[in-house]
Design an enzyme around this catalytic site. Structure first.
Site, PDB file in Angstrom:
ATOM      1  N   GLU A 161     -22.337   8.567  26.009  1.00 59.26           N
ATOM      2  CA  GLU A 161     -23.095   7.610  25.190  1.00 59.26           C
ATOM      3  C   GLU A 161     -24.225   8.256  24.392  1.00 59.26           C
ATOM      4  OE1 GLU A 161     -24.251   4.398  27.770  1.00 59.26           O
ATOM      5  OE2 GLU A 161     -22.195   4.022  28.401  1.00 59.26           O
ATOM      6  N   ASN A 203     -17.653  10.830  26.205  1.00 63.15           N
ATOM      7  CA  ASN A 203     -17.338   9.458  26.624  1.00 63.15           C
ATOM      8  C   ASN A 203     -18.314   8.484  25.968  1.00 63.15           C
ATOM      9  OD1 ASN A 203     -15.795   7.731  28.506  1.00 63.15           O
ATOM     10  ND2 ASN A 203     -17.767   7.410  29.534  1.00 63.15           N
ATOM     11  N   HIS A 240     -14.848  -1.455  27.098  1.00 66.25           N
ATOM     12  CA  HIS A 240     -15.452  -2.682  27.626  1.00 66.25           C
ATOM     13  C   HIS A 240     -15.259  -3.744  26.544  1.00 66.25           C
ATOM     14  CE1 HIS A 240     -17.260  -0.731  31.067  1.00 66.25           C
ATOM     15  NE2 HIS A 240     -17.874   0.151  30.293  1.00 66.25           N
ATOM     16  N   GLU A 268     -13.193   3.121  31.081  1.00 65.79           N
ATOM     17  CA  GLU A 268     -13.977   2.106  31.813  1.00 65.79           C
ATOM     18  C   GLU A 268     -13.471   0.708  31.477  1.00 65.79           C
ATOM     19  OE1 GLU A 268     -18.208   2.667  31.284  1.00 65.79           O
ATOM     20  OE2 GLU A 268     -18.044   4.850  31.381  1.00 65.79           O
ATOM     21  N   ASP A 270     -12.471  -2.925  31.000  1.00 66.50           N
ATOM     22  CA  ASP A 270     -12.582  -4.291  31.525  1.00 66.50           C
ATOM     23  C   ASP A 270     -12.591  -5.233  30.330  1.00 66.50           C
ATOM     24  OD1 ASP A 270     -15.240  -3.839  30.678  1.00 66.50           O
ATOM     25  OD2 ASP A 270     -16.032  -3.766  32.708  1.00 66.50           O
TER      26      ASP A 270
HETATM   27  O1  G3I Z   1     -28.022   1.192  44.878  1.00 66.56           O
HETATM   28  C1  G3I Z   1     -29.144   0.406  44.478  1.00 66.56           C
HETATM   29  C2  G3I Z   1     -29.586  -0.502  45.610  1.00 66.56           C
HETATM   30  O2  G3I Z   1     -30.029   0.304  46.677  1.00 66.56           O
HETATM   31  C3  G3I Z   1     -30.695  -1.407  45.093  1.00 66.56           C
HETATM   32  O3  G3I Z   1     -31.019  -2.319  46.087  1.00 66.56           O
HETATM   33  C4  G3I Z   1     -30.226  -2.171  43.875  1.00 66.56           C
HETATM   34  C5  G3I Z   1     -31.332  -3.035  43.282  1.00 66.56           C
HETATM   35  O4  G3I Z   1     -31.101  -3.276  41.914  1.00 66.56           O
HETATM   36  O5  G3I Z   1     -29.823  -1.255  42.869  1.00 66.56           O
HETATM   37  C6  G3I Z   1     -28.752  -0.437  43.290  1.00 66.56           C
HETATM   38  O6  G3I Z   1     -28.397   0.429  42.256  1.00 66.56           O
HETATM   39  C7  G3I Z   1     -27.753  -0.145  41.137  1.00 66.56           C
HETATM   40  C8  G3I Z   1     -26.403   0.524  40.971  1.00 66.56           C
HETATM   41  O7  G3I Z   1     -25.778   0.049  39.783  1.00 66.56           O
HETATM   42  C9  G3I Z   1     -25.461   0.269  42.151  1.00 66.56           C
HETATM   43  O8  G3I Z   1     -25.131  -1.060  42.237  1.00 66.56           O
HETATM   44  C10 G3I Z   1     -28.602   0.112  39.922  1.00 66.56           C
HETATM   45  O9  G3I Z   1     -29.806  -0.643  40.026  1.00 66.56           O
HETATM   46  C11 G3I Z   1     -27.859  -0.284  38.675  1.00 66.56           C
HETATM   47  O10 G3I Z   1     -28.606   0.140  37.537  1.00 66.56           O
HETATM   48  C12 G3I Z   1     -26.502   0.361  38.627  1.00 66.56           C
HETATM   49  O11 G3I Z   1     -25.804  -0.138  37.503  1.00 66.56           O
HETATM   50  C13 G3I Z   1     -24.786   0.699  37.037  1.00 66.56           C
HETATM   51  C14 G3I Z   1     -24.973   1.000  35.559  1.00 66.56           C
HETATM   52  O12 G3I Z   1     -23.904   1.784  35.088  1.00 66.56           O
HETATM   53  C15 G3I Z   1     -26.249   1.746  35.303  1.00 66.56           C
HETATM   54  O13 G3I Z   1     -26.378   1.994  33.969  1.00 66.56           O
HETATM   55  C16 G3I Z   1     -23.453   0.005  37.244  1.00 66.56           C
HETATM   56  O14 G3I Z   1     -23.198  -0.107  38.657  1.00 66.56           O
HETATM   57  C17 G3I Z   1     -22.332   0.816  36.601  1.00 66.56           C
HETATM   58  O15 G3I Z   1     -21.151   0.074  36.633  1.00 66.56           O
HETATM   59  C18 G3I Z   1     -22.676   1.107  35.154  1.00 66.56           C
HETATM   60  O16 G3I Z   1     -21.669   1.896  34.603  1.00 66.56           O
HETATM   61  C19 G3I Z   1     -21.805   2.218  33.211  1.00 66.56           C
HETATM   62  C20 G3I Z   1     -21.220   3.588  33.015  1.00 66.56           C
HETATM   63  O17 G3I Z   1     -21.827   4.519  33.874  1.00 66.56           O
HETATM   64  C21 G3I Z   1     -21.361   4.043  31.561  1.00 66.56           C
HETATM   65  N1  G3I Z   1     -20.804   3.045  30.665  1.00 66.56           N
HETATM   66  C22 G3I Z   1     -21.279   1.684  30.835  1.00 66.56           C
HETATM   67  C23 G3I Z   1     -21.083   1.243  32.293  1.00 66.56           C
HETATM   68  C24 G3I Z   1     -21.518  -0.193  32.452  1.00 66.56           C
HETATM   69  O18 G3I Z   1     -22.863  -0.346  32.185  1.00 66.56           O
END
Ligand code: G3I
Length: 450
Positions: A161, A203, A240, A268, A270
């Site tokens: 990105e 990516n 996406h 990715e 969906d």
């Molecule tokens: O693990 C912590 C947990 O301990 C805490 O309690 C909780 C509170 O918010 O957060 C948890 O972490 C989160 C993590 O996902 C696991 O669920 C983060 O806050 C959250 O920011 C994170 O989001 C991820 C996101 O990327 C971050 O940018 C998503 O799961 C993930 O699916 C998403 O993936 C991205 C790709 O990497 C790049 N392309 C877009 C895609 C979707 O946004």
């Protein structure tokens, strides 16, 4: 919902309004030999079917049973990002990522590494850095993380990105970009040195529409990299999508990038509300492009999705297959059974057997080797009669040791078909592969079939 997910959500929203209506799904009748899982169906045309995986869900039996049954490629959803792997500068943490890697490899799946450089999910120490110290810290991060997983990764999202949304077609502002416009190519060169066996990908999201300025900007970068010998092997289209699915020119985009000499992958996927026709159209866009080597959905069940409110995946919250699952499976089973998956530019066919007798097969080996290891891709081609099973006998180079293999079962020197790739009509071929430590080229002793 996190602030970090907003750009991709915007991407999905933009896709919703810009899509061209997709056609009706053409359902393919399952033949007796049609494969019944996503991974097996994709493998019939030499492709993989993957999913994003979260380490903390590996203790969920429903989750892992679907994962192990259906998928042949795994992308750690968050566990390889820089905030997870280098939480303090110079202190690396691989526990959760290792759990996913170990699970995948022990189940015969391959791994897409995600990611080595991204302006989001930087650890706090990196967020506060700029300029030359940041450049140096980023390159050390890439060297360490790619080095830790050297030999285990099919492809790395080296840079994620890095292009701006909107009409500029230029780079996104970030502390990484402000270290100098060459930061992306330096990241790729550093990754190549750290893990020469991994394919190296750029990516991004919202680069599926060929007419979008962002797509054109990424295309120009890849074209420039290829012309100057910057080591880039693939481009990941996150995919996406909004409820309408892919833009009508998505296949054109994939073909045009592939024509630059890179593999393309849906990394990715969906789709809001998971329309079966939108999923089928997306799948067919990949299947129609020989260098589209695989598809990954961003999660397994709707409840696993970062967009869970939109039910965008192939399994519902109970783990039950949705209509979209069937449409993808049918599309995969409708692909030409003969793989036309190309090799990477660094791969050269090195061994060929003589023409096979009637009813038997021939095998060739293509190599991608680096100092201390190699990936061998073996193509099995049916002779003048149909085959229902085959076995290739290989001589490995002295000292070589196989670390993982795919689309094959093996014992000693014998490498045999698995359930979904045993049947080969006259002249058709399939491919299997394995990764090994050591050096030298495996040689084909024989190829036999019945
Ligand atoms: O693990 C912590 C947990 O301990 C805490 O309690 C909780 C509170 O918010 O957060 C948890 O972490 C989160 C993590 O996902 C696991 O669920 C983060 O806050 C959250 O920011 C994170 O989001 C991820 C996101 O990327 C971050 O940018 C998503 O799961 C993930 O699916 C998403 O993936 C991205 C790709 O990497 C790049 N392309 C877009 C895609 C979707 O946004």
């Amino acid at each position: 919902m996190t602030s970090s997910s907003i750009p991709a959500l915007r991407a999905a929203a933009a896709a919703t309004v810009s899509v061209v209506a997709v056609g009706a799904v053409v359902l393919t009748a399952h033949t007796a030999s049609a494969a019944t899982t996503l991974g097996a169906s994709a493998a019939q045309s030499g492709r993989y079917f993957g999913t994003a995986v979260a380490a903390f869900k590996l203790s969920d039996a429903t989750y892992t049973s679907i994962l192990d049954r259906e998928f042949t490629m795994v992308t750690p959803e968050n566990e390889m990002k820089s905030d997870a792997t280098e939480p303090q500068q110079g202190q690396f943490s691989y526990g959760n990522a290792d759990r996913i890697v170990n699970h995948a490899l022990s189940a015969g799946m391959r791994i897409r590494g995600h990611n080595l450089a991204w302006y989001q999910q930087e650890p706090g120490w990196m967020q506060s850095m700029e300029g030359a110290p940041l450049r140096s810290a980023l390159l050390n991060h890439i060297t360490q993380v790619a080095g830790h997983y050297r030999g285990k990764i099919y492809a790395w999202d080296v840079v994620n990105e890095a292009f701006a949304d909107g009409g500029s077609g230029g780079r996104r502002d970030s502390n990484l970009q402000r270290t100098g416009n060459d930061w992306i190519e330096v990241a790729f060169r550093t990754a190549r040195a750290a893990d020469p066996g991994a394919k190296l990908c750029y990516n991004d999201y919202n680069i599926e529409d060929w007419s979008a300025a962002k797509t054109q900007g990424v295309y120009r970068m890849v074209q420039d990299f290829k012309s100057r010998g910057v080591p880039i092997d693939c481009v990941g289209f996150q995919a996406h999508f909004g409820a309408g699915g892919p833009p009508g020119n998505f296949q054109t985009t994939l073909s045009n990038f592939a024509a630059l000499g890179v593999d393309v992958q849906l990394t990715e996927l969906d789709i809001a509300q998971a329309s079966p026709s939108a999923y089928a159209a997306t799948t067919r866009a990949c299947l129609n492009v020989p260098r589209c080597t695989g598809i990954t959905t961003w999660g397994i069940r709707d409840s696993d999705s970062w967009r869970s409110g939109e039910n965008p995946l192939l399994f519902d919250g109970n783990g039950t297959k949705k209509a979209a699952y069937t449409s993808v499976l049918d599309a995969l089973n409708g692909a030409p059974p003969v793989s036309t998956t190309p090799t990477t530019p660094t791969t050269t066919p090195t061994t060929t057997t003589s023409a096979p007798p009637p009813g038997a097969c021939s095998a060739t080996v293509s190599m991608n080797a680096w100092n201390g290891g190699f990936v061998a891709t073996v193509r099995v081609t049916a002779g003048s009669a149909d085959l229902n099973s085959w076995t290739v006998t290989l001589n490995l180079p002295p000292g070589a040791s196989v670390t993982n293999a795919w689309n094959v079962q093996h014992s000693g020197d014998g490498w045999s078909n698995v359930a979904y790739n045993g049947h080969l009509a006259t002249g058709q071929y399939t491919e299997f592969g394995f990764q090994a430590t050591g050096s030298g080229t495996p040689t084909v002793v024989s190829c036999g079939g019945s």
